[in-house]
Design a protein around this motif. Sequence first.
Motif, short mmCIF file in Angstrom:
data_model
loop_
_atom_site.label_atom_id
_atom_site.label_comp_id
_atom_site.label_asym_id
_atom_site.label_seq_id
_atom_site.Cartn_x
_atom_site.Cartn_y
_atom_site.Cartn_z
N THR A 28 3.10 16.98 -10.41
CA THR A 28 1.98 16.15 -10.85
C THR A 28 1.83 14.98 -9.90
N TRP A 29 0.59 14.54 -9.72
CA TRP A 29 0.28 13.51 -8.73
C TRP A 29 -0.80 12.58 -9.26
N PHE A 30 -0.54 11.27 -9.13
CA PHE A 30 -1.52 10.24 -9.48
C PHE A 30 -1.90 9.53 -8.19
N ASN A 31 -3.13 9.74 -7.72
CA ASN A 31 -3.56 9.24 -6.43
C ASN A 31 -3.78 7.74 -6.43
N LYS A 32 -3.69 7.15 -5.24
CA LYS A 32 -3.85 5.70 -5.10
C LYS A 32 -5.31 5.30 -4.95
#
Length: 942
Positions: free
Chosen positions: A690-694
């Motif tokens: 899972t990835w939460f972008n900047k």
Amino acid sequence: MRVLDLVITWPLTTIVASFTLYVLLLYSYRLTLHPLAKFPGPRLAAITFWCEFYHDYFRGGQYLFHIRDMHAKYGHIVRISPDELHIDDPSFLPELMPAGGRRRDKYRRMIQVFGFSQAAGATADHDLHRTRRAAMSKMFSKESVRRLEPIMRTNFNKLLVRLKEFQDDGREISLLPMFGAFTNDVISEYAYGFSLNWVQAPQFNKIFFEMIDGFHDLGPFAVQFKWFMPLFARLPRWLLLKINPGFEAFIKFKLQLLSNIDRVAKSHHEGKDSKTVFDEIFDSKLSEEDKKPLRLLQEAQNFSIAGTETTSWILSIMTVHLLSTPRVLAKLRAELTAALPDVSAPLVIKDIEQLPYLTAVITEGLRLAIGTSQRQTRISPNEVMTFNDGKTKWHIPPGTPVGMAAPLVHLNPEVFADPLTFRPERFIENPQLKRYLMTFSQGSRQCLGMQLAYTEIYLLLSEIWRRFGSKEDHGEDGWWELWETDRSDTDMACDRFVPYPKADSKGIRIKLPVFLQVNLFIIFFGAPSSGTKTSIFSNMISSSCILMASALALFSTVNGHMIMSTPTPYGKSSLNNSPLAADGSDFPCKQRSGVYDAEGASNTMPIGVNQTLSFIGSATHGGGSCQVSLTTDLNPTASSTWQVIYSILGGCPVDAAGNLPEDPNGDGATKFQFSIPEGISPGKYTLAWTWFNKVGNREMYMNCAPVTVTAAASKRDTIEAAPLSKRADFPPMFVANACGHCSTPDDESSVLMFPNPGQYVQYAGSSPFFSPTCACNAEAMVNGSSSAAPSPAGGTPASSATVSTLTASSVATPASAPSTEAAGLASAIASAFPTTFSIVASPPVASSAPSATSAPAAASSSTSTTPSAGALTGPCTPEGQFNCIAGNSFQQCASGAWSVVQPMAPGTFCTTGQSATLTINKRSGVRFSKEHIARHFARSGF
């Protein structure tokens, strides 16, 4: 009896008189009866080695220039020390450095500089050198090196992103660290199987070159006194730091190399398929003595220093000469454009090696860059070497050290007309001139990594100059211009093993001017008519043009979003690169038809063995934070329980502003290493990335993969296996931006700090953190587990964790203890600090981060959170200063500002207040074994 009475009565006088008599007799022997007494040269140099020390230490690397003056007075052959001759005649090179089986030893006195005389390249004995070299030579053949092209292209794509950052910010770039970061990342991946990611480090890990500077300062002592480097290696740390604070970095550097070697040895023992330089050594017929870690440490030092410093200097020198000679650069760019008209098309090394002018530019650059400026001395142990200076035929006795120096050969006007002029055409007009190059030495002692260096130089020069140009000849991506740099910053002013410029040089620096606005005007409105004044044209960029460009840039990234490449995901053929739906309708794993079709995907993961997390795509959105989680559900649903085994805070998928160069199939993102922690039961699981972008919309990306967890290869130090659902030390996966009612804050200056990232954490970025205010799964907001840092008065934690300070390039994975000998140096350090140890401040490569195995508390940031009591925000000095807060957390002055607050590891506390060192103490009731402390030092690089 009178003599004995004199000795007893006047002992000091007797000693002085005896010593004086010995010196007089020694000097007389050297001038009259020594085998070299008949050779020309100054008497002072013939009787003592102190002449060389004087010129190199007190006059700052000037002995080579003094040798040049000797040749002008005495001729082509000169006695430059009691035991050594020097020849200034390029035609003698084939005799001094023959190929084939003719024996040539190295002069031990000249290879003591760095203290790794057991490395193959520094081995004095001819036969032992051939044995050690043969163990690695296959890996450095031209054919083997060409297999590195994909790795080099990946690193160059990362470098392009960094160049764009500097271009956007208007900052100058120091070329030596920049090129050094590229070359070090390549040699690290080739030698150990993983990159240190210096390209993505702030200032390209400039501290490495500061460390090397410190050792060049010691060069005259190392040459003059053979006991100096062995003694230096045994000095206590406090004394080393008093001599030169930069030596702290060298201690860390050596221990990091030990850890790297042990990691390769572990993977090799487990039978992994990867083939690295050290795998080749382990498979070779070398003796077990030569395969011991402390001997291999010297080999690793040689790789890292020689493979970084020399090549980066050569590339920097070439850049200055190209930018200072527009005619040559324009001709080079014309050849590259004709051969490679499509900038986006990948180049092939074997094709560009055929370009004549590019090859001539590189060869002329090698000549002027010199390579190693220290004289290259050889000894013929069993044959007489003969030199004819045109007047006398000199017979050199066997066993005599004879040297030649690259600066004197490369700048010899009798061979290279107008030698200080950068003129590549000379090598097209007369290809035979190449035989006089000493950049990589010659003969059987020629540099083992020469083909690797050539490949790096060909690739970088081609990739850079087909994209960029000069002020006179703009490239598609802009142009480079020298910044406060001229030829005096490249011309050799002293010999410190490698060429050094004038003492007040600030380095070789460039800037990349921004030319975006003019280009956008042309794209949207066409070029101005010939009658339009430049000043009017430059000011006609309207806000609508910039908005259109922004829209275009946003549209172009849609096709480049990120997909997990390894582990191989479920339903790969139907998996697209978009984020999860904001309403959560496709949570988890991007629900769709065939979502859990394996399609041949099979990811077997032994417990404790490193696995690679990699991606394809280019829209990295400035990085962000990622998690790797597991569930026992093989067809997960919205009600499945996910537990985190690894968190990456910042820098995921890459630590760079904006996006990578557009390529839906690009592989330029960072490759991370993680492993299945000990204690998880073998069996089948579903893994999620899972990835939460900047940067950009508040989104959550999620890809899933089938994995089969198998038992650890070794039972040493294992934790009793338990079902995943009963492992309280693995926190729930954080979910937001995918349920319709919870979004992370819209803050593009910071990255997400997971409320509970778990026990295994990597800090891979340099941005500050923000803390979420909600989560789609409320349990993920609970900050604290057995891995959380205890309070100062707290009891013994459920589990202990390793204490370390990571840089942006650190890989934080659970690992077995290093081999006994590999941990020897670390154990020695640890034994000196039985209950406390200190992390000594140095300019950090990235914002200071806590242990890879300690779970951070919610981070404080001056932009989005309220600082903890005692925490500091805003500007700070001096660089590297620590601030311990209430004993249970700390922060560091990094890049001129206080970092976010980080917790201490379980079972430890620090001494409250600010200090140059962070003193870490064991908490009462917690016992650390010597092996644990040794593992800490070996893994963390101290």
